[in-house]
Scaffold this motif. Sequence first.
Motif, PDB file in Angstrom:
ATOM      1  N   HIS A   1      -3.137   4.491  -2.880  1.00  0.00           N
ATOM      2  CA  HIS A   1      -4.341   5.059  -2.259  1.00  0.00           C
ATOM      3  C   HIS A   1      -4.273   6.570  -2.431  1.00  0.00           C
ATOM      4  CE1 HIS A   1      -5.595   1.283  -0.404  1.00  0.00           C
ATOM      5  NE2 HIS A   1      -4.294   1.039  -0.360  1.00  0.00           N
TER       6      HIS A   1
ATOM      7  N   ASP B   1      -8.518  -1.079   3.603  1.00  0.00           N
ATOM      8  CA  ASP B   1      -8.375  -1.984   2.460  1.00  0.00           C
ATOM      9  C   ASP B   1      -7.300  -3.046   2.693  1.00  0.00           C
ATOM     10  OD1 ASP B   1      -8.985  -2.863  -0.129  1.00  0.00           O
ATOM     11  OD2 ASP B   1      -7.376  -1.658  -0.994  1.00  0.00           O
TER      12      ASP B   1
ATOM     13  N   SER C   1     -15.232   4.824   2.890  1.00  0.00           N
ATOM     14  CA  SER C   1     -16.015   4.603   1.659  1.00  0.00           C
ATOM     15  C   SER C   1     -17.507   4.667   1.937  1.00  0.00           C
ATOM     16  CB  SER C   1     -15.669   3.249   1.048  1.00  0.00           C
ATOM     17  OG  SER C   1     -14.334   3.227   0.666  1.00  0.00           O
TER      18      SER C   1
ATOM     19  N   SER D   1      -8.119   5.170   4.265  1.00  0.00           N
ATOM     20  CA  SER D   1      -8.560   4.370   3.124  1.00  0.00           C
ATOM     21  C   SER D   1      -7.675   3.141   2.942  1.00  0.00           C
ATOM     22  CB  SER D   1      -8.546   5.234   1.860  1.00  0.00           C
ATOM     23  OG  SER D   1      -8.785   4.466   0.723  1.00  0.00           O
TER      24      SER D   1
ATOM     25  N   HIS E   1       0.840  -1.201   0.000  1.00  0.00           N
ATOM     26  CA  HIS E   1       0.000   0.000   0.000  1.00  0.00           C
ATOM     27  C   HIS E   1       0.873   1.248   0.000  1.00  0.00           C
ATOM     28  CE1 HIS E   1      -3.527  -2.461   0.946  1.00  0.00           C
ATOM     29  NE2 HIS E   1      -2.704  -3.137   1.714  1.00  0.00           N
TER      30      HIS E   1
END
Length: 186
Positions: free
Chosen positions: A96, A120, A160, A116, A69
């Motif tokens: 991201h 995830d 989200s 975020s 990430h």
Amino acid sequence: IGRGGVIAELKGFRSYSKEVLGDRFRRSGELFVKSLEIRAYALRALREVIEGALRDLDLEGFPSKGFRHLVIYPQHARVPELVLSSLGNPKEVKVHNLISTLGDLGAAMAPLCLISSLEDSGPKEAHLVVSFGHGAGCDVVEFETTELISEVARERPTLSDYLNSKEYIDLVTYLKWRDHLKTEVS
């Protein structure tokens, strides 16, 4: 991140500063930020500062180290591309970046992108957070999620969820809420 029941642990941190001309500024007494709009210069300065911050960080074998990430505050759409090229273009890394969804939130962008990213991810996944200040430097922070990340994800709404529940309003309604438009009582 957190006091008890930690969902992510800080693994590394690096700050880098290089004196460059700030391309965004606000004059004394003015309400709005202005930009010099010298994009070629701004992108070159951005690349130099980010590469300087990443240079001495222990990122040997970036994807094999477990980084999946990349959290980044992108002033320009090409910023994630610049960072990934500095890391050898690993294809396994998920970027991201919420700028196309939320716009430029300034200092709030990196933490929101980190949220975020954490939502995830699973346990034991590494996150690289790169933030850039206009003419001020760059911070690079490494986090690794703990086993508790899976539990926390089920307990509350995600970023989200909040973004998908937004309600669009028209300009007149917005202007009324902000007291920029006066209306008469009928």
